[in-house]
Design a protein around this motif. Structure first.
Motif, PDB file in Angstrom:
ATOM      1  N   GLY A 588      18.750  35.167  34.125  1.00  0.00           N
ATOM      2  CA  GLY A 588      19.223  34.830  32.782  1.00  0.00           C
ATOM      3  C   GLY A 588      20.573  35.458  32.491  1.00  0.00           C
ATOM      4  N   HIS A 589      20.720  36.748  32.811  1.00  0.00           N
ATOM      5  CA  HIS A 589      21.998  37.425  32.584  1.00  0.00           C
ATOM      6  C   HIS A 589      23.123  36.733  33.360  1.00  0.00           C
ATOM      7  CE1 HIS A 589      20.446  40.769  30.293  1.00  0.00           C
ATOM      8  NE2 HIS A 589      19.569  41.073  31.225  1.00  0.00           N
ATOM      9  N   LEU A 590      22.862  36.402  34.623  1.00  0.00           N
ATOM     10  CA  LEU A 590      23.905  35.810  35.455  1.00  0.00           C
ATOM     11  C   LEU A 590      24.209  34.378  35.033  1.00  0.00           C
ATOM     12  CD1 LEU A 590      22.952  37.241  38.968  1.00  0.00           C
ATOM     13  CD2 LEU A 590      24.547  38.133  37.263  1.00  0.00           C
ATOM     14  N   GLY A 591      23.204  33.646  34.583  1.00  0.00           N
ATOM     15  CA  GLY A 591      23.448  32.297  34.068  1.00  0.00           C
ATOM     16  C   GLY A 591      24.339  32.330  32.839  1.00  0.00           C
ATOM     17  N   GLY A 604      33.719  38.387  28.636  1.00  0.00           N
ATOM     18  CA  GLY A 604      32.307  38.232  28.273  1.00  0.00           C
ATOM     19  C   GLY A 604      31.436  38.023  29.495  1.00  0.00           C
ATOM     20  N   ALA A 605      31.961  37.300  30.484  1.00  0.00           N
ATOM     21  CA  ALA A 605      31.197  37.068  31.715  1.00  0.00           C
ATOM     22  C   ALA A 605      30.950  38.375  32.453  1.00  0.00           C
ATOM     23  CB  ALA A 605      31.950  36.089  32.612  1.00  0.00           C
ATOM     24  N   PHE A 606      31.978  39.220  32.560  1.00  0.00           N
ATOM     25  CA  PHE A 606      31.789  40.520  33.226  1.00  0.00           C
ATOM     26  C   PHE A 606      30.799  41.397  32.450  1.00  0.00           C
ATOM     27  CE2 PHE A 606      35.843  39.751  35.592  1.00  0.00           C
ATOM     28  CZ  PHE A 606      35.342  40.019  36.863  1.00  0.00           C
ATOM     29  N   THR A 633      28.377  36.128  41.568  1.00  0.00           N
ATOM     30  CA  THR A 633      28.919  35.887  40.231  1.00  0.00           C
ATOM     31  C   THR A 633      30.246  36.622  40.042  1.00  0.00           C
ATOM     32  OG1 THR A 633      26.663  35.686  39.380  1.00  0.00           O
ATOM     33  CG2 THR A 633      28.410  36.019  37.769  1.00  0.00           C
ATOM     34  N   LYS A 634      30.294  37.897  40.446  1.00  0.00           N
ATOM     35  CA  LYS A 634      31.526  38.661  40.278  1.00  0.00           C
ATOM     36  C   LYS A 634      32.657  38.083  41.127  1.00  0.00           C
ATOM     37  CE  LYS A 634      29.591  42.801  40.940  1.00  0.00           C
ATOM     38  NZ  LYS A 634      29.432  44.291  40.997  1.00  0.00           N
ATOM     39  N   ALA A 635      32.332  37.659  42.364  1.00  0.00           N
ATOM     40  CA  ALA A 635      33.376  37.127  43.241  1.00  0.00           C
ATOM     41  C   ALA A 635      33.967  35.840  42.677  1.00  0.00           C
ATOM     42  CB  ALA A 635      32.799  36.886  44.641  1.00  0.00           C
ATOM     43  N   ARG A 636      33.138  35.017  42.051  1.00  0.00           N
ATOM     44  CA  ARG A 636      33.669  33.801  41.417  1.00  0.00           C
ATOM     45  C   ARG A 636      34.628  34.161  40.289  1.00  0.00           C
ATOM     46  NH1 ARG A 636      27.945  30.415  41.145  1.00  0.00           N
ATOM     47  NH2 ARG A 636      28.145  29.350  43.158  1.00  0.00           N
ATOM     48  N   LEU A 637      34.273  35.190  39.542  1.00  0.00           N
ATOM     49  CA  LEU A 637      35.156  35.631  38.459  1.00  0.00           C
ATOM     50  C   LEU A 637      36.454  36.201  39.020  1.00  0.00           C
ATOM     51  CD1 LEU A 637      32.493  37.355  36.144  1.00  0.00           C
ATOM     52  CD2 LEU A 637      33.591  35.135  35.797  1.00  0.00           C
ATOM     53  N   TRP A 638      36.355  37.013  40.068  1.00  0.00           N
ATOM     54  CA  TRP A 638      37.559  37.579  40.695  1.00  0.00           C
ATOM     55  C   TRP A 638      38.468  36.483  41.230  1.00  0.00           C
ATOM     56  CZ3 TRP A 638      34.150  41.396  43.928  1.00  0.00           C
ATOM     57  CH2 TRP A 638      33.780  42.467  43.112  1.00  0.00           C
ATOM     58  N   LEU A 639      37.854  35.487  41.847  1.00  0.00           N
ATOM     59  CA  LEU A 639      38.642  34.394  42.407  1.00  0.00           C
ATOM     60  C   LEU A 639      39.396  33.666  41.299  1.00  0.00           C
ATOM     61  CD1 LEU A 639      39.053  33.332  45.282  1.00  0.00           C
ATOM     62  CD2 LEU A 639      37.319  31.600  44.826  1.00  0.00           C
ATOM     63  N   GLY A 640      38.740  33.487  40.147  1.00  0.00           N
ATOM     64  CA  GLY A 640      39.407  32.858  39.010  1.00  0.00           C
ATOM     65  C   GLY A 640      40.554  33.691  38.482  1.00  0.00           C
ATOM     66  N   GLN A 641      40.511  35.013  38.705  1.00  0.00           N
ATOM     67  CA  GLN A 641      41.595  35.901  38.279  1.00  0.00           C
ATOM     68  C   GLN A 641      42.683  36.046  39.337  1.00  0.00           C
ATOM     69  OE1 GLN A 641      39.125  39.392  37.505  1.00  0.00           O
ATOM     70  NE2 GLN A 641      39.459  39.152  35.296  1.00  0.00           N
ATOM     71  N   GLY A 642      42.488  35.376  40.491  1.00  0.00           N
ATOM     72  CA  GLY A 642      43.470  35.472  41.554  1.00  0.00           C
ATOM     73  C   GLY A 642      43.301  36.700  42.431  1.00  0.00           C
ATOM     74  N   HIS A 644      41.912  37.404  45.251  1.00  0.00           N
ATOM     75  CA  HIS A 644      41.255  36.875  46.449  1.00  0.00           C
ATOM     76  C   HIS A 644      41.035  37.958  47.498  1.00  0.00           C
ATOM     77  CE1 HIS A 644      45.298  36.817  48.239  1.00  0.00           C
ATOM     78  NE2 HIS A 644      45.708  36.231  47.115  1.00  0.00           N
ATOM     79  N   ALA A 645      41.904  38.958  47.541  1.00  0.00           N
ATOM     80  CA  ALA A 645      41.719  40.035  48.524  1.00  0.00           C
ATOM     81  C   ALA A 645      40.444  40.824  48.225  1.00  0.00           C
ATOM     82  CB  ALA A 645      42.934  40.965  48.515  1.00  0.00           C
ATOM     83  N   GLN A 646      40.177  41.059  46.937  1.00  0.00           N
ATOM     84  CA  GLN A 646      38.964  41.787  46.551  1.00  0.00           C
ATOM     85  C   GLN A 646      37.720  40.959  46.877  1.00  0.00           C
ATOM     86  OE1 GLN A 646      39.088  43.259  42.571  1.00  0.00           O
ATOM     87  NE2 GLN A 646      37.056  44.185  42.657  1.00  0.00           N
ATOM     88  N   VAL A 647      37.820  39.650  46.672  1.00  0.00           N
ATOM     89  CA  VAL A 647      36.697  38.772  47.009  1.00  0.00           C
ATOM     90  C   VAL A 647      36.403  38.847  48.501  1.00  0.00           C
ATOM     91  CG1 VAL A 647      35.901  36.372  47.096  1.00  0.00           C
ATOM     92  CG2 VAL A 647      37.149  37.206  45.089  1.00  0.00           C
ATOM     93  N   GLU A 648      37.454  38.715  49.300  1.00  0.00           N
ATOM     94  CA  GLU A 648      37.257  38.716  50.751  1.00  0.00           C
ATOM     95  C   GLU A 648      36.650  40.032  51.234  1.00  0.00           C
ATOM     96  OE1 GLU A 648      39.711  37.642  54.851  1.00  0.00           O
ATOM     97  OE2 GLU A 648      40.697  37.514  52.888  1.00  0.00           O
ATOM     98  N   LYS A 649      37.136  41.147  50.704  1.00  0.00           N
ATOM     99  CA  LYS A 649      36.630  42.452  51.134  1.00  0.00           C
ATOM    100  C   LYS A 649      35.152  42.614  50.763  1.00  0.00           C
ATOM    101  CE  LYS A 649      37.324  47.423  50.451  1.00  0.00           C
ATOM    102  NZ  LYS A 649      38.138  48.467  49.756  1.00  0.00           N
ATOM    103  N   ALA A 650      34.807  42.268  49.502  1.00  0.00           N
ATOM    104  CA  ALA A 650      33.434  42.460  49.033  1.00  0.00           C
ATOM    105  C   ALA A 650      32.462  41.533  49.741  1.00  0.00           C
ATOM    106  CB  ALA A 650      33.367  42.235  47.524  1.00  0.00           C
ATOM    107  N   VAL A 651      32.834  40.266  49.907  1.00  0.00           N
ATOM    108  CA  VAL A 651      31.925  39.304  50.528  1.00  0.00           C
ATOM    109  C   VAL A 651      31.745  39.612  52.012  1.00  0.00           C
ATOM    110  CG1 VAL A 651      31.573  36.872  51.093  1.00  0.00           C
ATOM    111  CG2 VAL A 651      32.425  37.519  48.833  1.00  0.00           C
ATOM    112  N   ARG A 652      32.828  39.979  52.690  1.00  0.00           N
ATOM    113  CA  ARG A 652      32.698  40.352  54.102  1.00  0.00           C
ATOM    114  C   ARG A 652      31.755  41.544  54.253  1.00  0.00           C
ATOM    115  NH1 ARG A 652      35.806  37.940  57.803  1.00  0.00           N
ATOM    116  NH2 ARG A 652      37.738  36.895  57.156  1.00  0.00           N
ATOM    117  N   GLY A 653      31.865  42.499  53.350  1.00  0.00           N
ATOM    118  CA  GLY A 653      30.982  43.660  53.402  1.00  0.00           C
ATOM    119  C   GLY A 653      29.522  43.282  53.216  1.00  0.00           C
ATOM    120  N   GLN A 654      29.268  42.338  52.297  1.00  0.00           N
ATOM    121  CA  GLN A 654      27.898  41.899  52.050  1.00  0.00           C
ATOM    122  C   GLN A 654      27.342  41.150  53.255  1.00  0.00           C
ATOM    123  OE1 GLN A 654      25.790  42.399  49.577  1.00  0.00           O
ATOM    124  NE2 GLN A 654      24.198  40.922  50.116  1.00  0.00           N
TER     125      GLN A 654
END
Length: 841
Positions: A588-591, A604-606, A633-642, A644-654
């Motif tokens: 529910g929170h993430l939706g 508000g999303a964060f 959810t956070k990576a989609r928000l980061w990607l929308g903020q441009g 992309h380096a933070q997205v790549e680092k976090a997702v690769r780690g996961q």
């Protein structure tokens, strides 16, 4: 309406009086012989009568008789009434003759009618009311319901009655009361006070006494004033056994006549309950049939506190025994703990079924009860160890649950081979579920398969849990035929054991399969039907199954672009899951976070994501269950903020963490994380590698039948092709993605694409051709667009046929094709979708 001048004998209205026109006007406008205000003490009956008296028409005679609730025989009542009417001493017949001879309209107001039942008094009043001419209007305010021929009066249209529910303050009235007292509270604070007081007039006014502007109400101080008021107005005049009965019943959230007999004494309990009800002593029905009762919640805890602790424990022991005799283990357990009998509670917990954990507050209650048990009792038997393990795993607390799974080894060997075999099979079920949640795919697969083969018939609920994990694993791996077959078998077994909870779980798995395939409307129809069944079977009590149903439905509504409905469903499902300690509340929170992002509210999303993290920590949910979902959810928000380096680092780690299975309820999580990683690489300018990866992912999604996923990948593929200067291929990929989105009704995917890449959307519009059509419009034929625009203007099918010079059948065919391409069912939905996509003005 003309009003009478104020007379000295009119009752004085209280200071800071809040007029209540919703009640006053309803009473004044009622064209009937009797207006009855029947509610417990402090409900504002006398004040409302005083307000109505000030609106008495000038030509009407007003007679007000305050009886002060005291005992009054029929003869004394007749004399009091005669005096008020200005008559000499007379009898009932004399008053009847006088009323019959009265030439002008007459209001007879009897305030605070005698509180204790008196059959002769009620009979006298009944005769007077029934024999009075129509110009005589009776107003009666009473704590108890007089024994009058009320049904006859109601059928004749001669009765208008207000009870405690109608007399309770509403939110706006409480707000005005606070303002008149110099208080300016927020709406949430007012609602909180409403919930505590249930709108009880006297309680609210007493709590506000002496309260300084800006000061918050002290519950303790308010309770002291309320208790003093109740003692003076009600309690001190009750017989001792009545008081004790009222204090005793206030300990129960609800009760019936049989429980009264058990707790208050056989042969006396029902009689005492009848006395309390007849005198209007705060007993109210819980259900429509009036079988279940309760003491009014606003006063229950205050009244319960008046019973000595030793007597309260004895009361709880009786209630526990009674519920055990009726095989109602949940309430019996609750009262065993209240009676401070942990050994009895531990014994009862062994009879708690796994099916019960999925109903209502079952899981939340069991987790709480387990905490209350002494440590040495929690795993003292195999059954208790199993139950604790199941509760903790269902609650998302993997590490704690694993302790009990390991502890089962202490009970080996068992006394005989059958018990040994069964305990090991139970262990395999738990170990398989734990392995699934830990992400160990092969270990989970082997353990679950062995458990299904080895569990005895009486362990049917554990077998269904195994099926559930196997279905989820098949969805993850794209083996949809196997998932569907397992689901069919599991639903059949759940129905054989009449388990709505497990049948609902399997139905939700089927919904996931439909969602993965892109059959959103079919999935939503199934969820609506399931929600109705659950509400009909379990009533208003919060339920984890109903909560999950709402959350899944909210997700579908979000995908289809029905944002207000999605938000309401997310909020509703979140509340139900939270009330039941169901870790699915995180969905529910993430939706709600995704909704905020779609509306451009990134902050508000964060915040919503942070709410999800706090909920996990507060409820001790194992982080690995939702870490991937939170990151998605956070990576989609980061990607929308441009970023992309933070997205790549976090997702690769996961993804490098070695997790082979995504958490339960998110079968496509891993592939969506891979998609995010590819999108981040594309944003970083690594077009070639991203394009190869997207083509591979797109082909596989289409091959496996994951149409919404293929659609989402398709939009990214179009972006990659456009970035790689392959314009023709990019245009085709974009139109294919748009067509697929329209067919399934995935409006949110289109919106997210437009937010992410508005320049490409403009490019698509320009490249759609010389006609000036947008890329959206290119999916509809020119004639379909014409029909759609006329539908949006409100014309009927027949009018459209005449305006376009085509047959009515052709119009209907066009309308059906438009609905299909836009992914909707009705023309109203088509208009909304078309406006959102820019197809109509």
């Amino acid at each position: 309406m003309a009003h009478t001048p104020l007379h000295p004998d009119l009752p004085r209205l209280p200071p800071r009086h809040v007029p209540r026109p919703r009640l006053r006007d309803a009473l004044l406008e009622a064209d009937c012989r009797l207006r009855l205000l029947c509610a417990p003490v402090g409900s504002g009956k006398s004040v409302l009568l005083g307000e109505c008296m000030r609106h008495c028409p000038a030509e009407t005679r007003l007679v007000h008789l305050d009886l002060r609730g005291q005992p009054l025989g029929a003869e004394a009542f007749v004399q009091r009434l005669a005096t008020a009417l200005g008559l000499p001493a007379t009898d009932l017949a004399g008053i009847e003759r006088h009323l019959d001879d009265e030439s002008r309209p007459l209001w007879l107001l009897l305030d605070d009618y005698p509180r204790f039942p008196d059959a002769e008094l009620d009979h006298a009043l009944n005769e007077l009311i029934l024999c009075s001419p129509h110009r005589v209007r009776w107003w009666v305010a009473s704590r108890r319901r007089p024994q009058l021929q009320l049904t006859r009066l109601l059928l004749d249209g001669e009765l208008f009655e207000l009870g405690s529910h109608e007399l309770a303050f509403r939110e706006n009235e409480l707000g005005e009361l606070l303002q008149r007292a110099g208080h300016h509270w927020s709406r949430s604070a007012i609602l909180g006070l409403m919930e505590q007081s249930q709108g009880w007039c006297a309680g609210l006014c007493l709590c506000l006494l002496g309260l300084k502007p800006g000061q918050r109400i002290s519950v303790e101080a308010g309770n002291a004033l309320v208790l003093e008021y109740l003692k003076r107005e009600v309690l001190d005049e009750l017989p001792g056994d009545w008081q004790q009965a009222l204090y005793s019943l206030a300990h129960f959230p609800h009760f019936d006549r049989e429980l009264c007999e058990q707790s208050l004494g056989v042969g006396e309990g029902v009689q005492l309950l009848t006395h309390l009800q007849e005198c209007g002593l705060f007993i109210e029905p819980v259900d429509q049939e009036g079988r279940l009762l309760r003491v009014q919640p606003a006063l229950a805890s205050l009244l319960a506190a008046q019973l000595p602790a030793s007597m309260a424990k004895a009361l709880y022991r009786k209630a526990c025994q009674w519920y055990v005799s009726r095989e109602q283990i949940g309430p019996a357990l609750e009262y065993a703990f209240k009676a401070e009998q942990p050994d009895v509670a531990a014994s009862l917990m062994e009879r708690y079924t796994q099916d019960r954990l999925l109903q209502g507050h079952g899981l939340a209650l069991l987790l709480e009860w387990c905490r209350e048990l002494p440590t040495e009792l929690r795993g003292s038997t195999p059954r208790l160890a199993l139950l604790n393990a199941w509760a903790l795993l269902l609650g998302g607390r993997l590490d704690e649950g694993e302790e009990y799974v390991v502890a089962l080894e202490r009970f080996l060997p068992q006394p005989d081979a059958r018990q040994q075999w069964e305990l090991i099979a139970q262990w395999k079920t738990l170990a398989g579920k734990l392995a699934f949640h830990r992400g160990a795919a092969e270990q989970a697969r082997a353990l679950l398969a062995e458990a299904v083969a080895e569990l005895p018939e009486r362990a049917w609920s554990q077998r269904l849990v195994c099926y559930l994990m196997q279905i989820e694993q098949a969805l993850i791996e794209g083996d949809f035929d196997h998932a569907q077959e397992l689901n069919r078998v599991a639903i059949k077994q759940a129905r054989e054991h009449a388990s709505l909870a497990f049948e609902s779980l399997m139905a939700l798995e089927h919904v996931k399969l439909l969602e993965i395939r892109g059959e959103l409307l079919r999935a939503e129809t199934l969820l609506n039907r399931l929600y109705s069944e659950l509400a009909g079977a379990w009533g208003a009590e919060p339920s984890p199954m109903r909560g999950r149903t709402q959350l899944l439905r909210a997700g579908l509504l979000l995908q289809r672009g029905c944002y207000p409905e999605a938000e309401a469903a997310f909020e509703s499902g979140l509340r139900e899951c939270q009330a039941c300690a169901d870790p699915a509340a995180v969905w529910g929170h993430l939706g709600l976070a995704e909704l905020s992002a779609l509306h451009g509210d990134v902050a508000g999303a964060f915040t919503r994501v942070s709410d999800a993290e706090r909920a996990m920590q507060y409820n001790h949910i194992s982080v690995q269950l939702y870490q991937g979902l939170l990151l998605l959810t956070k990576a989609r928000l980061w990607l929308g903020q441009g970023r992309h380096a933070q997205v790549e680092k976090a997702v690769r780690g996961q993804l490098a963490g070695g997790t082979q299975l995504p958490p339960f309820g998110a079968p496509e999580l891993n592939v969506r994380l891979h998609l995010l990683l590819t999108q981040a690489r594309l944003a970083a300018g690594e077009v070639g590698e991203a394009l190869d990866s997207l083509r591979s992912m797109h082909a596989r999604a289409l091959e496996e039948g994951r149409r919404p996923l293929a659609c989402e990948i398709g939009f990214s593929l179009a972006e990659a092709l456009h970035a790689g200067s392959r314009q023709a291929q990019a245009k085709q990929a974009l139109l294919d993605a748009l067509a697929l989105a329209r067919q399934m009704g995935l409006a949110s995917l289109e919106r997210a694409f437009a937010l992410r890449n508005p320049a490409m959307r403009q490019w698509a519009s320009k490249s759609a051709g010389n006609t000036g059509e947008s890329a959206h419009a290119a999916l509809l034929s020119r004639r379909e667009l014409d029909v759609l625009k006329l539908i949006a203007q409100g014309f009927s099918n027949q009018q459209i046929a005449e305006m376009l010079f085509i047959s009515l059948h052709t119009v209907k065919t066009h309308a059906q094709r438009i609905n299909f391409k836009l992914g909707v069912e009705r023309r109203t939905q088509a208009v909304v979708r078309a406006k959102e996509l820019g197809l109509t003005s």
